[in-house]
Enzyme design. Structure first.
Site, PDB file in Angstrom:
ATOM      1  N   THR A 140       0.500  -7.637  -8.806  1.00 52.39           N
ATOM      2  CA  THR A 140       1.953  -7.732  -8.935  1.00 52.39           C
ATOM      3  C   THR A 140       2.350  -8.497 -10.194  1.00 52.39           C
ATOM      4  O   THR A 140       1.920  -9.628 -10.411  1.00 52.39           O
ATOM      5  CB  THR A 140       2.543  -8.438  -7.700  1.00 52.39           C
ATOM      6  OG1 THR A 140       2.119  -7.736  -6.524  1.00 52.39           O
ATOM      7  CG2 THR A 140       4.059  -8.475  -7.763  1.00 52.39           C
ATOM      8  N   ASN A 141       3.187  -7.877 -11.012  1.00 50.62           N
ATOM      9  CA  ASN A 141       3.645  -8.500 -12.254  1.00 50.62           C
ATOM     10  C   ASN A 141       4.850  -9.410 -12.029  1.00 50.62           C
ATOM     11  O   ASN A 141       5.572  -9.240 -11.063  1.00 50.62           O
ATOM     12  CB  ASN A 141       4.003  -7.398 -13.264  1.00 50.62           C
ATOM     13  CG  ASN A 141       2.769  -6.882 -13.982  1.00 50.62           C
ATOM     14  OD1 ASN A 141       1.933  -7.660 -14.399  1.00 50.62           O
ATOM     15  ND2 ASN A 141       2.651  -5.565 -14.106  1.00 50.62           N
ATOM     16  N   MET A 187      -2.988   2.034 -13.208  1.00 45.23           N
ATOM     17  CA  MET A 187      -3.134   0.704 -12.605  1.00 45.23           C
ATOM     18  C   MET A 187      -3.920   0.789 -11.309  1.00 45.23           C
ATOM     19  O   MET A 187      -4.729  -0.092 -11.004  1.00 45.23           O
ATOM     20  CB  MET A 187      -1.757   0.077 -12.359  1.00 45.23           C
ATOM     21  CG  MET A 187      -1.811  -1.355 -11.832  1.00 45.23           C
ATOM     22  SD  MET A 187      -2.575  -2.538 -12.963  1.00 45.23           S
ATOM     23  CE  MET A 187      -3.950  -3.110 -11.938  1.00 45.23           C
ATOM     24  N   HIS A 222      -1.608 -11.060 -19.377  1.00 43.27           N
ATOM     25  CA  HIS A 222      -1.400  -9.662 -18.978  1.00 43.27           C
ATOM     26  C   HIS A 222       0.023  -9.195 -19.277  1.00 43.27           C
ATOM     27  O   HIS A 222       0.616  -8.448 -18.519  1.00 43.27           O
ATOM     28  CB  HIS A 222      -1.734  -9.501 -17.492  1.00 43.27           C
ATOM     29  CG  HIS A 222      -1.673  -8.085 -16.991  1.00 43.27           C
ATOM     30  ND1 HIS A 222      -2.388  -7.059 -17.571  1.00 43.27           N
ATOM     31  CD2 HIS A 222      -0.977  -7.530 -15.965  1.00 43.27           C
ATOM     32  CE1 HIS A 222      -2.135  -5.929 -16.908  1.00 43.27           C
ATOM     33  NE2 HIS A 222      -1.279  -6.190 -15.941  1.00 43.27           N
ATOM     34  N   ALA A 249       0.796  -1.233   0.000  1.00 40.90           N
ATOM     35  CA  ALA A 249       0.000   0.000   0.000  1.00 40.90           C
ATOM     36  C   ALA A 249       0.823   1.276   0.000  1.00 40.90           C
ATOM     37  O   ALA A 249       0.277   2.361  -0.205  1.00 40.90           O
ATOM     38  CB  ALA A 249      -0.939   0.005   1.209  1.00 40.90           C
ATOM     39  N   ALA A 250       2.137   1.176   0.223  1.00 44.17           N
ATOM     40  CA  ALA A 250       2.969   2.383   0.231  1.00 44.17           C
ATOM     41  C   ALA A 250       3.558   2.688  -1.142  1.00 44.17           C
ATOM     42  O   ALA A 250       4.150   3.746  -1.341  1.00 44.17           O
ATOM     43  CB  ALA A 250       4.092   2.248   1.258  1.00 44.17           C
ATOM     44  N   GLY A 251       3.396   1.774  -2.083  1.00 46.18           N
ATOM     45  CA  GLY A 251       3.942   1.978  -3.422  1.00 46.18           C
ATOM     46  C   GLY A 251       3.057   2.876  -4.261  1.00 46.18           C
ATOM     47  O   GLY A 251       2.000   3.339  -3.825  1.00 46.18           O
ATOM     48  N   GLY A 252       3.504   3.123  -5.490  1.00 47.07           N
ATOM     49  CA  GLY A 252       2.766   4.020  -6.374  1.00 47.07           C
ATOM     50  C   GLY A 252       1.371   3.519  -6.697  1.00 47.07           C
ATOM     51  O   GLY A 252       0.396   4.278  -6.656  1.00 47.07           O
TER      52      GLY A 252
END
Length: 312
Positions: A118-119, A227, A177, A8-11
């Protein structure tokens, strides 16, 4: 209804958390987790937004507190793409992250619906499935690869190209994806005709739109905001379906009994238990049939990579 965002802290995570705080139904609980120490502060920041959504943030190595009682878990944790990387380059780092977080979900909230952002999604979803199977809690109706970004890009690009309102545009996207596994079914867009040249240009633009953003940000990030919006659209659709709203359909990457591959993205009717029904994607044009058949070897290899990663 409790929704947990892991990463949750990422972009992506912060954009997703903002949208969920403002759009989840009143009375929902939103739980944020990331290893980054800033995460509780992100929750405090969002808590000042006046909506009837309760929010809490957790940091550190253990996501347990964030996951307790979760009905929906959205996972965006991992490293982002940089120029020159494709989604498969992310595998070595992100595979381990998904394996660990899926294991925690199996332990703490085994009945939750899990949406993976998550890729590389083609591979991280099979990783999560194998971990859940090993824990004896796998329910294929409750595991999703969130491919909604391919859908919203397709809808946006079609609207721009044809000068029509987005309210009138629906584009199913099937397959996977990443790269050629992303197949927008432009032949099924109602009320619009495309020339062969338009399809030959638009299809790869949709497939490579992530690279377009990575290059435009010049090393400063990947597609985080779009995203975040795509993940919010899917997450909110899932919440509405879990709460009993009927007729909600989203394209998503699922273990749905496809004749093509174990995991395959196509339209899915969502319901109170996650996947209510995997829907047929309809007739394809000759171009789309050839593109689908050509992608399957790569898609299957992506899936096998995930399964073998967990098997060790």
């Amino acid at each position: 209804m409790k929704v947990a965002v892991l990463g949750a802290a990422g972009g992506i995570g912060q954009a997703l958390a903002l949208l969920l705080k403002t759009q989840l139904p009143a009375g929902s609980d939103l739980s944020l987790y990331d290893i980054a120490p800033v995460t509780p502060g992100v929750a405090v920041d969002l808590s000042h937004i006046p909506t009837d959504v309760t929010i809490a943030g957790f940091a550190g190595m253990d996501p347990t507190d964030a996951l307790v009682g979760a009905d929906v878990v959205l996972i965006s944790a991992g490293v982002a793409r940089k120029p020159g990387m494709d989604r498969s380059d992310l595998f070595n780092i992100n595979a381990g992250i998904i394996k660990n977080l899926a294991g925690k979900c199996a332990e703490v909230c085994p009945n939750a619906c899990i949406g993976i952002i998550t890729n590389p999604v083609n591979t991280t979803v099979p990783i999560a499935a194998e971990v859940l199977k090993q824990a004896g809690v796998y329910d294929k109706r409750k595991l999703f690869g969130i491919t909604t970004l391919d859908v919203i890009r397709s809808e946006t690009f079609v609207s721009e190209l044809k000068g029509i309102s987005l309210a009138d545009v629906e584009v199913p996207v099937i397959g996977g994806h990443s790269g050629v596994t992303i197949l927008p079914l432009l032949s099924q867009v109602k009320g619009v005709e495309f020339t062969a040249e338009e399809i030959a240009t638009l299809t790869p633009r949709i497939q490579n739109a992530g690279t377009e953003v990575v290059e435009a940000k010049a090393g400063g990030g990947s597609a985080t905001l779009s995203m975040g919006q795509a993940a919010a659209r899917f997450g909110l659709s899932l919440v509405r379906a879990l709460q009993g709203e009927e007729g909600i359909v989203e394209c998503t990457y699922v273990d749905g009994g496809s004749e093509h591959a174990t995991f395959f993205a196509q339209p899915v009717l969502l319901g109170k238990n996650g996947v209510e029904e995997v829907l047929a994607y309809g007739e394809l044009s000759e171009f789309e049939t050839n593109a689908r058949d050509a992608m399957l070897e790569e898609l299957k290899a992506n899936i096998t990579l995930g399964e073998e990663f967990v098997a060790g």
